[in-house]
Design an enzyme around this catalytic site. Structure first.
Site, PDB file in Angstrom:
ATOM      1  N   HIS A 243      -7.528 -67.013 -70.592  1.00  0.00           N
ATOM      2  CA  HIS A 243      -7.975 -68.132 -71.596  1.00  0.00           C
ATOM      3  C   HIS A 243      -9.395 -68.267 -71.598  1.00  0.00           C
ATOM      4  O   HIS A 243     -10.150 -68.008 -72.763  1.00  0.00           O
ATOM      5  CB  HIS A 243      -7.450 -69.427 -71.233  1.00  0.00           C
ATOM      6  CG  HIS A 243      -5.883 -69.536 -71.063  1.00  0.00           C
ATOM      7  ND1 HIS A 243      -5.111 -69.356 -71.884  1.00  0.00           N
ATOM      8  CD2 HIS A 243      -5.276 -69.764 -69.896  1.00  0.00           C
ATOM      9  CE1 HIS A 243      -3.977 -69.582 -71.528  1.00  0.00           C
ATOM     10  NE2 HIS A 243      -3.736 -69.807 -70.139  1.00  0.00           N
TER      11      HIS A 243
HETATM   12  O1  RIB Z   1      -4.568 -74.305 -71.143  1.00  0.00           O
HETATM   13  C1  RIB Z   1      -5.511 -73.323 -70.248  1.00  0.00           C
HETATM   14  C2  RIB Z   1      -6.783 -74.016 -70.022  1.00  0.00           C
HETATM   15  O2  RIB Z   1      -6.352 -74.952 -69.312  1.00  0.00           O
HETATM   16  C3  RIB Z   1      -7.576 -73.056 -69.322  1.00  0.00           C
HETATM   17  O3  RIB Z   1      -9.234 -73.711 -69.408  1.00  0.00           O
HETATM   18  C4  RIB Z   1      -7.330 -73.264 -67.968  1.00  0.00           C
HETATM   19  O4  RIB Z   1      -8.510 -73.046 -66.738  1.00  0.00           O
HETATM   20  C5  RIB Z   1      -7.069 -74.733 -67.835  1.00  0.00           C
HETATM   21  O5  RIB Z   1      -8.170 -75.390 -67.647  1.00  0.00           O
END
Ligand code: RIB
Ligand code: CA
Length: 313
Positions: A243
């Site tokens: 992500h």
């Molecule tokens: O949903 C994914 C996000 O939530 C990413 O930034 C992960 O690190 C969590 O913070």
């Protein structure tokens, strides 16, 4: 072109860690003015410890790290140990940090930095809940016009939620903060689950990290080995979605990504859909566009860039 000045606001988290490492490995593209930590994946004491662990892993102990907000603006903190493990950096066995936290609050660092730097030259890169950013905007509204761009990981449209049926984690943890940021008028680029679910650490990609045969390469392989469990089980996916590194990769190679300038609003009233990013992807409302909502990525190009840069550390 000179390196882009950024502040990384983060809740490490293994994927945050990879995003920070990619930035630290790219000084010709990115000048990290500071790392500000926020409660999210794990409580603030751990996120602010983990950020320093990652800087030391990369041998970059001169990056100032600040602790910020310990809980969301108007709700109890929700954490994600079920994804990231108890420490937030489960996987590799990394030593506790020696580098200190900076004195002062992360929110004040964000305000002071935006006031000190030339208007439009600083990019904010939130990788977690938007509590620090929103608090800074509320405390010092004058800084909003000074922000060059906000490139954030958060939200979802076609992919819907990962923490509830409707909401992505970062937005869900602090929907009030997200509402403030998305309504601020600052230029925003959003990396939602729609695109982050397309950069999966398959076995071949993880083997390439391990094959770097460096402490960083091995640690990244071990981190993704750990945190892929959640997504593999839930989505049956081929590996961990990276992500947060989408934010850093966009700074370095925006051409890898594509999206639409659309209106995005945040659900802050209904508990059923709390934290949902209501993204007008199809332009069915007359609400003014306020964000570049990224939907696609050249995944092979992303991993080639990431692996090449990690090899430098
Ligand atoms: O949903 C994914 C996000 O939530 C990413 O930034 C992960 O690190 C969590 O913070
Ligand atoms: Ca994060």
């Amino acid at each position: 072109m000179s390196a882009r000045k950024i502040i990384i606001d983060t809740d490490p988290g293994q994927d945050d860690a990879v995003a920070i490492l990619l930035a630290l490995a790219s000084p010709e593209d990115i000048d990290i003015l500071g790392i500000t930590c926020v409660a999210g994946n794990v409580p603030l004491a751990l996120t602010s410890k983990n950020a320093r662990i990652i800087c030391e892993l990369a041998g970059k102990i001169d990056v100032p790290v600040y602790a910020g907000c310990a809980h969301p603006l108007g709700r109890a903190l929700v954490t994600a140990e079920h994804v990231h493990g108890k420490t937030g950096l489960n996987g590799p066995d990394l030593p506790d940090p020696k580098m200190p936290l900076q004195d002062g609050h992360a929110v004040d660092f964000i305000i002071e930095t935006l006031r000190a730097q030339e208007t439009g030259t600083v990019t904010l890169c939130p990788l977690g809940p938007l509590t620090n950013i929103a608090t800074a905007f509320e405390k010092a509204p004058d800084i909003i016009a000074r922000v060059g761009e906000i490139i954030l990981m958060g939200g979802a449209y076609f992919e819907v939620g990962n923490i509830t049926p409707a909401a992505e984690f970062n937005i869900y943890v602090d929907p009030q903060a997200a509402d403030i940021v998305f309504k601020s008028g600052a230029p925003i680029v959003v990396m939602p689950l729609d695109v982050t679910h397309k950069v999966l650490v398959t076995k071949a990609r993880n083997d390439a990290f391990r094959a770097l045969n460096t402490p960083v390469g091995t640690a990244v392989a071990q981190m993704t080995d750990f945190f892929e469990r959640f997504d593999k089980e839930k989505y049956g996916s081929d590996g961990a979605p990276l992500h947060d590194p989408c934010v850093t990769a966009y700074l370095i190679a925006p051409q890898l990504f594509s999206g639409r300038q659309i209106n995005v609003e945040i659900e802050t009233a209904s508990e059923l859909t709390m934290g949902m990013t209501v993204a007008d992807w199809w332009g069915v409302t007359d609400r003014a566009p306020n964000a570049l909502f990224i939907g696609d990525v050249d995944a092979d190009g992303f991993f080639a860039l990431l692996t090449e840069r990690l090899a430098r550390l």
